[in-house]
Scaffold this active site. Structure first.
Site, PDB file in Angstrom:
ATOM      1  N   SER A 119       0.835  -1.200   0.000  1.00 37.62           N
ATOM      2  CA  SER A 119       0.000   0.000   0.000  1.00 37.62           C
ATOM      3  C   SER A 119       0.878   1.261   0.000  1.00 37.62           C
ATOM      4  O   SER A 119       1.680   1.451  -0.903  1.00 37.62           O
ATOM      5  CB  SER A 119      -0.964  -0.044   1.194  1.00 37.62           C
ATOM      6  OG  SER A 119      -1.985   0.918   1.052  1.00 37.62           O
ATOM      7  N   ASP A 174      -9.927  -5.050  -4.128  1.00 37.30           N
ATOM      8  CA  ASP A 174      -9.363  -4.020  -3.241  1.00 37.30           C
ATOM      9  C   ASP A 174     -10.308  -2.830  -3.171  1.00 37.30           C
ATOM     10  O   ASP A 174     -10.604  -2.191  -4.179  1.00 37.30           O
ATOM     11  CB  ASP A 174      -7.988  -3.586  -3.767  1.00 37.30           C
ATOM     12  CG  ASP A 174      -7.181  -2.802  -2.743  1.00 37.30           C
ATOM     13  OD1 ASP A 174      -7.777  -2.053  -1.955  1.00 37.30           O
ATOM     14  OD2 ASP A 174      -5.949  -2.942  -2.742  1.00 37.30           O
ATOM     15  N   HIS A 208      -7.982  -5.449   0.310  1.00 33.17           N
ATOM     16  CA  HIS A 208      -6.733  -4.719   0.565  1.00 33.17           C
ATOM     17  C   HIS A 208      -5.925  -5.463   1.630  1.00 33.17           C
ATOM     18  O   HIS A 208      -5.838  -5.042   2.788  1.00 33.17           O
ATOM     19  CB  HIS A 208      -7.055  -3.287   1.008  1.00 33.17           C
ATOM     20  CG  HIS A 208      -5.868  -2.363   0.945  1.00 33.17           C
ATOM     21  ND1 HIS A 208      -5.218  -2.050  -0.227  1.00 33.17           N
ATOM     22  CD2 HIS A 208      -5.203  -1.691   1.924  1.00 33.17           C
ATOM     23  CE1 HIS A 208      -4.228  -1.216   0.024  1.00 33.17           C
ATOM     24  NE2 HIS A 208      -4.187  -0.993   1.327  1.00 33.17           N
TER      25      HIS A 208
END
Length: 232
Positions: A119, A174, A208
Site C-alpha cells: 500500500s 481491493d 486490501h
C-alpha cells in the site's frame, strides 16, 4: 527515521539463517508497523537473505481526519487526481535511500537489495527505486500506486534502475486502493523501465490485504532476483 530518529524505533529484522549475501527492505502500509510483516516474511524466508522492516514515523494524516498514526508521508485523498504530499514523499524516499546506503556499508551491495512494500509502503518503494542512483535488484509492490506519477519520466532521468525487475501484485476486490490503480501503475511503469521486466499479478476476490499464494509469488521473485551466491 529508520533508527536515526529517536521517536522512531529501530526496524524489525528477520536475520539470514547463514551469512547474509542479500537483503530485502520492506515498507508497511498506513497505520501499521514493520512487526506484522516481519512475521509474514519469516514464513517465506530464504536462508541467505536478511529482511528489514522499518517503522514509519507517527504523524497526523489528512485522510484520517488528521489523526496521528504511523505514515511514511501525508495522504490527502485516495482520489486519482488528488493533491499529493510532494515534500513528504521526497523526504521519506531520502530516508529509505539512506537505509539502503547503510546496508551497503554493512557489506551487502545495492544490486543485491530488493526494495518493497504494501500500500503506502509499496508506493514509496516504487518512487524510491525509480529516483535512486543506487542500482537495486528489484521491487516488490503490493496493492499500491506510483506517487507523483506526473513528475515522471523526468524524475527518473538519473535513475540507475531502468532495467530493474518489478513484481506488482494487486487484489481484484481491493476497496481502498482500487485494482484499476494497480493496472494503471503497471502501464505507467512499462513506460519508465524495461517493460519485459515488469510482472503484474492479480488475485481474484482479494481485498486490501495479502494471501498465502501472493506471498509464495513474492518468495519466488526474491529467490530469482537474489540467487544464493555463497557457493560460487
Amino acid at each position: 527515521m529508520c533508527g536515526n530518529n529517536m521517536s522512531t524505533p529501530l526496524p524489525a529484522i528477520v536475520p539470514a539463517v547463514r551469512k547474509a549475501t542479500a537483503a530485502v527492505i520492506f515498507l508497511h502500509g498506513l497505520g501499521d508497523t514493520g512487526h506484522g510483516w516481519a512475521e509474514e516474511f519469516a514464513g517465506i524466508r530464504t536462508p541467505h537473505v536478511k529482511y528489514i522492516f522499518p517503522h514509519a514515523p507517527t504523524m497526523p494524516v489528512s485522510l484520517n481526519m488528521r489523526m496521528s498514526m504511523p505514515s511514511w508521508f501525508d495522504i490527502y485523498s485516495l482520489s486519482p487526481d488528488a493533491e499529493e504530499d510532494e515534500a513528504g514523499i521526497k523526504s521519506a524516499s531520502k530516508n529509505i535511500k539512506a537505509l539502503i546506503d547503510q546496508e551497503v556499508k554493512n557489506g551487502i551491495p545495492s544490486h543485491r537489495i530488493i526494495l518493497g512494500g504494501f500500500s503506502q509502503g509499496g508506493a514509496l518503494s516504487l518512487y524510491t527505486a525509480l529516483t535512486s542512483q543506487q542500482k537495486l535488484a528489484g521491487v516488490v509492490a503490493l496493492s499500491c500506486w506510483l506517487p507523483l506519477r506526473k513528475s515522471f519520466p523526468e524524475a527518473a532521468a538519473n535513475s540507475a534502475n531502468k532495467d530493474m525487475h518489478v513484481l506488482q501484485c494487486h487484489g481484484e476486490a481491493d476497496n481502498l486502493v482500487p485494482f484499476m490503480f494497480g493496472v494503471q501503475t503497471a502501464e505507467k511503469m512499462k513506460s519508465l523501465i524495461n517493460p519485459s521486466n515488469i510482472t503484474f499479478k492479480s488475485y481474484r476476490g482479494l481485498p486490501h490485504s495479502v494471501r498465502p499464494e501472493e506471498l509464495i509469488d513474492v518468495k519466488q521473485f526474491i529467490e530469482k532476483q537474489l540467487p544464493d551466491i555463497s557457493d560460487e
